[in-house]
Design an enzyme around this catalytic site. Structure first.
Site, mmCIF file in Angstrom:
data_model
loop_
_atom_site.group_PDB
_atom_site.id
_atom_site.type_symbol
_atom_site.label_atom_id
_atom_site.label_comp_id
_atom_site.label_asym_id
_atom_site.label_seq_id
_atom_site.Cartn_x
_atom_site.Cartn_y
_atom_site.Cartn_z
ATOM 1 N N ARG A 502 53.757 -33.690 -26.366
ATOM 2 C CA ARG A 502 53.532 -33.721 -27.942
ATOM 3 C C ARG A 502 54.294 -32.280 -28.372
ATOM 4 N NH1 ARG A 502 50.088 -37.261 -29.618
ATOM 5 N NH2 ARG A 502 49.736 -36.317 -31.576
ATOM 6 N N ASN A 532 60.606 -41.910 -36.194
ATOM 7 C CA ASN A 532 60.620 -40.518 -35.472
ATOM 8 C C ASN A 532 60.803 -40.658 -34.286
ATOM 9 O OD1 ASN A 532 58.280 -41.463 -34.736
ATOM 10 N ND2 ASN A 532 56.958 -39.942 -35.684
ATOM 11 N N HIS A 535 57.057 -41.418 -29.425
ATOM 12 C CA HIS A 535 55.580 -41.512 -29.516
ATOM 13 C C HIS A 535 54.789 -40.860 -28.382
ATOM 14 C CE1 HIS A 535 51.599 -43.044 -30.462
ATOM 15 N NE2 HIS A 535 51.698 -43.447 -29.107
#
Length: 557
Positions: A502, A532, A535
């Site tokens: 992340r 974006n 994921h």
């Protein structure tokens, strides 16, 4: 400048076979520091040698030398080794060898041999008949690693052509195409340059070269076009089977140009992989390092700077307070000392810093840098060691810890940095070039891609990946975006993988990522909150549940 002069006077420099043969004419004892050109002599031992020279004052029968193994034929067995080696020559015969910078042992050996020489000179004893020891390193294997000069006997060069890279489909190429057309074709897109071997454990082929063209072709990732060569004992013949013939049998020869001519392979090696020799001989090792609480609190930055200056790569680091059991395990070598209980109390009352270090001959090199276990011994024999440099008033022990073997290192790293897996996704709108760059970023961040699959996601699979947003207004747009093309689905494994992935992805909004985390994947390649580019799972449980559904057919991976 004065100290430099003393060092030259202390140790004779021997860097060729002629000087080595001349050194063997010395009368009495000669202590020889055998070293590699790339790492240099063992400076940590020089204070001991200077002390012995001053105290024994035996100019006629005590000599010190440094010998560069790279250029001396006699010392060939010691090449490509990191651990220091000290040879003891008495009247031209090598009678003893000490591996490792063991100052007390070297000190004792020199004093004993000099005392013998004195007694022999005084007629008090006859000269012992020492057997001459063979100059073979104890770590050497029966089958030595093949030198670079004969690398063409083990490797071939393969070029996977642009059409194969771009589309995965082979175009029939004429046997003798026009040279200009061939050049134009071969520079029309990305190619992969591979070094191919027959699977010898001693030779790990280097990674593919970075793509060179400025233009961006629509090439597939490495997962679209794979060629696997399986080697059987029958293939290990005096003249090995042709790789070209093997590829033709597998119906993929049109994708590749193969070069197996020994002279040309060597030439291409130098062109495409100029550092191949260096990388082939490297022995990358991981070790656990630990800064005890006082050192971590007061001089952490100095230690980390020193570690990087010594060419270590810090793969992982974490701050933690040790349990009493953990502290006792790491301090076992001091358990018979009077201060052991005080040491354990010190180790458990504040945070330590644990590190995973990687370097060529990393474990042995780190042990050498650390020096002795106690400050007293370090100051006397190894003033340049980390033990002496980072000594603290609180305890008389080395404030830094290192694993004592590769087995111990693996066990300790698994304990302090347990592996975790998370789900990663590269979305369809990422270009092929972006996919490659993202995969490189993942590898450079220390992740292992334990499972990878390029696939068109179904609505059911997308729902499994995004279970928390199925009722949101934008979920329909998400479904449409993820249905535009194939996604790359990955299981990424390393310590603290969920949080690390992340962090590498960056904030959901690429514009926010550019401000808060400019080096993140989304900052570099993201277009919008929806597009974006990547994921990741929110937690390890979610990652496992989704992976079980997406990778339920292992044969497709």
């Amino acid at each position: 400048m004065a100290s430099k002069k003393r060092e030259v006077q202390l140790q004779t420099v021997i860097n060729n076979q002629s000087l080595w043969d001349e050194m063997l004419q010395n009368k009495g004892l000669t202590v020889i520091d055998v070293y590699q050109a790339w790492c240099g002599p063992c400076k940590a031992m020089q204070p001991l040698f200077r002390k012995l020279k001053n105290e024994l004052n035996e100019d006629e029968i005590l000599h010190f030398a440094v010998a560069e193994a790279d250029n001396i034929v006699t010392l060939q067995p010691f090449r490509d080794k990191c651990e220091p080696v000290f040879l003891f020559s008495v009247n031209g015969k090598i009678i003893a060898k000490i591996q490792g910078a063991n100052a007390p042992l070297v000190n004792k050996k020199v004093i004993n041999l000099i005392n013998e020489e004195r007694k022999i000179a005084a007629g008090e004893m006859a000269r012992p008949q020492y057997p001459e020891i063979p100059l073979v390193d104890s770590d050497s294997e029966v089958s030595e690693e093949t030198p670079y000069e004969s690398v063409q006997d083990l490797f071939s060069i393969a070029i996977i052509k642009p059409d194969a890279v771009i589309s995965g489909k082979g175009l029939e190429i004429k046997r003798k195409p026009d040279f200009e057309e061939l050049v134009s074709f071969m520079t029309s897109g990305l190619s992969y340059i591979l070094v191919v071997s027959q699977g010898s454990k001693h030779h790990t082929p280097p990674e593919e070269t970075e793509p060179q063209p400025d233009t961006e072709p629509n090439k597939p990732s490495e997962y679209q076009c794979e060629v696997e060569a399986k080697v059987t004992p029958a293939m290990m013949k005096k003249k090995r089977d042709s790789l070209q013939e093997y590829l033709e049998r597998q119906h993929v020869a049109q994708f590749c140009d193969i070069e197996e001519n020994a002279t040309n392979v060597s030439k291409f090696m130098d062109t495409f992989f100029p550092d191949f020799k260096k990388r082939k001989s490297m022995k990358l090792e991981k070790t656990l390092a630990l800064l005890r609480p006082n050192l971590f609190h007061e001089r952490k930055d100095d230690v980390l700077r020193t570690i990087r200056d010594e060419d270590f790569k810090i793969l992982e680091q974490r701050q933690l307070v040790l349990s009493e059991k953990e502290a006792q395990a790491l301090c076992k070598e001091y358990e018979n000392e009077d201060y052991f209980n005080k040491l354990i109390e010190n180790m458990t009352r504040g945070p330590s810093l644990a590190l995973v270090l990687l370097r060529d001959n990393g474990l042995q090199y780190w042990k050498q840098l650390l020096g002795p276990r106690t400050v007293e011994e370090a100051v006397e024999y190894f003033p340049e060691s980390l033990c002496a440099q980072f000594a603290m008033d609180s305890l008389p022990v080395n404030q830094l810890y290192g694993s004592d073997s590769l087995e111990t290192a693996e066990r300790e790293i698994q304990h302090f940095f347990p592996l975790q897996s998370t789900l990663g996704l590269i979305k369809p709108h990422a270009t092929s070039e972006q996919r490659e760059k993202i995969l490189n970023m993942i590898k450079e961040a220390g992740f292992d891609l334990t499972q990878v699959k390029k696939m068109f996601l179904t609505p059911e699979q997308i729902e499994n990946i995004y279970p928390k947003i199925t009722g949101k207004d934008f979920y329909k747009d998400l479904l449409e975006m993820l249905s535009e093309g194939p996604s790359v689905v990955m299981m990424l494994t390393k310590w603290n993988a969920v949080a690390e992935w992340r962090r590498l992805m960056g904030p959901t909004d690429p514009e926010e990522a550019k401000v808060l985390s400019p080096d993140s994947i989304r900052a570099r390649f993201g277009i919008s909150k929806l597009k974006n580019v990547v994921h990741g799972a929110s937690n390890a449980y979610e990652a496992k549940e989704v992976a079980n559904r997406l990778f339920e057919n292992p044969e497709e991976n």
